[in-house]
Design an enzyme around this catalytic site. Structure first.
Site, short mmCIF file in Angstrom:
data_model
loop_
_atom_site.label_atom_id
_atom_site.label_comp_id
_atom_site.label_asym_id
_atom_site.label_seq_id
_atom_site.Cartn_x
_atom_site.Cartn_y
_atom_site.Cartn_z
CG ASP A 11 65.72 23.97 16.85
OD1 ASP A 11 65.17 24.94 17.42
OD2 ASP A 11 65.87 22.86 17.38
CD GLU A 52 63.81 29.39 19.54
OE1 GLU A 52 63.52 28.39 20.20
OE2 GLU A 52 63.24 30.50 19.68
CG ASP A 76 61.53 23.34 17.24
OD1 ASP A 76 61.92 24.37 17.81
OD2 ASP A 76 62.28 22.38 16.99
CG ASP A 126 66.85 19.35 18.25
OD1 ASP A 126 66.68 20.34 18.98
OD2 ASP A 126 67.19 18.23 18.68
CG HIS A 206 40.12 58.70 0.17
ND1 HIS A 206 40.36 59.54 1.24
CD2 HIS A 206 40.89 57.61 0.39
CE1 HIS A 206 41.23 59.00 2.06
NE2 HIS A 206 41.58 57.82 1.57
CD GLU A 282 45.14 52.17 2.19
OE1 GLU A 282 45.77 51.32 1.52
OE2 GLU A 282 45.43 53.39 2.19
#
Length: 403
Positions: A11, A52, A76, A126, A206, A282
């Site tokens: 947090d 954060e 959070d 927190d 390809h 892919e």
């Protein structure tokens, strides 16, 4: 002693946004809930989102120091979770370097899962973040000093012999995923090995499409070959027939640019039926599909930096290269077991073929950005029953010189 899996709770916040800011992070044992480490720091004046991200980074660093292989990161902050999962754009330029740093840390683990949790389920982190904010605002908590829940443990530093050994083991495991065996038990030797013992994979990208010409991300969209692409497929078929006049199977991605290339090859090598394998498709480039690199850089700069920094990061609404490697490894293992001592043509796309070659060579992820594979290029790989691997050629394009 290293732990296999951990939970990281993180947090961060600021008083004023921007204002005095700090973060907190907790590392727990997922089974017992025991706190293994804590981190918190006052970071001066900043924003909620920066704090954060700093909390997430600190938690991932602590998990890496403990030697964890798997992480569940709980925050959070909906923004950080959605951006790290590639579902939301990173529009703020100040967050992009932090997201890239976090993505780089994610790449150090075998698996990382991000989960959003309500604030009331993130109380420990927190509380640490609030203490750090107090310090940033002039409180008594020491700014800039990580807090630990127990005496520091002796862990392997990033450049230590233990870390180097771990990287070597991880590289061997990558090859094991591709071959279904453990090459650590295979004696090393310079002596040439008899090819009749090996399962030979002739890997073919390809032929040309409009999107390859325009240098656009081309993933799950079913884009047809151009006229030049069909000519490339015919030339590739002749080259493959010269390498292997008869093959046990022709296996292809289900997308038409691959099946058309595979059908041209099958017609010249005994006409076996072309079998589609979804694991050879892919990479899913999500919202970047059909866009150029420059267009993606303009609109998703942060997400692009994070994606380039780690094979475990997916484009928004797309698929990570780590996920592609897992499924291509399954496909290769099935072929090795189903066709011992025989030759199989595999027609796929640039990303799956690069990942198969990376694992065969026990190379790092930087290999993916340094290897160039042309449309209709051919690579040859031998897989031995004892886990031995021999890459015979990479991106052979001599057959395309006149096209």
């Amino acid at each position: 002693m290293a732990v296999r899996a951990v939970v990281v709770e993180a947090d961060g916040g600021s008083r004023g946004n921007p204002g005095p800011a700090g973060y907190g992070a907790v590392v727990r044992d997922p089974e017992t809930g025991e706190v293994l480490a804590e981190r918190s720091e006052a970071i001066g004046t900043s924003t909620n989102n920066v704090a954060e991200y700093r909390g997430l980074i600190a938690g991932l660093e602590a998990a890496a120091e403990l030697g964890a292989a798997e992480v569940e990161a709980r925050l959070d902050s909906k923004l950080v979770v959605e951006q790290m999962c590639g579902r939301w754009q990173i529009k703020h330029p100040g967050l992009r370097p932090l997201a890239a740093q976090a993505a780089g840390l994610v790449g150090r683990f075998e698996r990382v899962r991000f989960s959003w949790v309500p604030r009331e389920r993130n109380t420990h982190a927190d509380a640490l973040a609030n203490a750090a904010m107090d310090a940033a605002a002039g409180g008594t908590a020491p700014a800039g000093s990580p807090r630990t829940a127990e005496p520091p443990r002796q862990v392997a530093a990033a450049d230590s012999p233990a870390r180097a050994a771990a990287r070597e083991v991880a590289a061997r495991a990558a090859v094991g995923r591709a071959t279904g065996t453990d090459p650590a038990t295979t004696p090393a030797s310079w002596e040439p090995r008899p090819t009749e013992e090996a399962t030979r994979l002739i890997l073919v990208r390809h032929g040309e499409t409009e999107r390859t010409v325009q240098k656009r991300y081309s993933g799950r969209g079913d884009v047809a070959l151009t006229d030049r692409g069909r000519a490339q497929a015919r030339a590739t078929a002749a080259r493959v027939a010269a390498l292997a006049p008869s093959v046990a199977a022709v296996v292809s991605s289900p997308l038409s640019r691959c099946t058309a290339t595979a059908e041209a090859i099958a017609a010249l090598v005994g006409d076996p039926p072309v079998r589609a394998d979804d694991d050879l498709i892919e990479c899913d480039f999500g919202v970047w599909e059909g866009r150029t690199f420059a267009e993606v850089r303009a609109d998703w700069a942060g997400e692009l930096d994070a994606w380039l920094a780690s094979t475990r990061v997916a484009p928004p609404e797309g698929e990570s290269f780590a996920a592609v490697a897992e499924r291509t490894g399954r496909a290769v293992d099935r072929l090795r077991r189903a066709y011992p001592g025989e030759t199989v043509v595999v027609v796929s796309h640039v990303s799956p073929i690069k990942l198969v070659l990376r694992d065969a060579l026990a190379a790092g992820d930087a290999f993916l950005h340094r290897l160039y594979l042309d449309t209709a290029g051919i690579s040859v790989l031998d897989l031995y029953p004892d886990g031995g691997v021999a890459v015979r050629s990479v991106n052979d394009t001599a057959h395309l010189n006149d096209i």
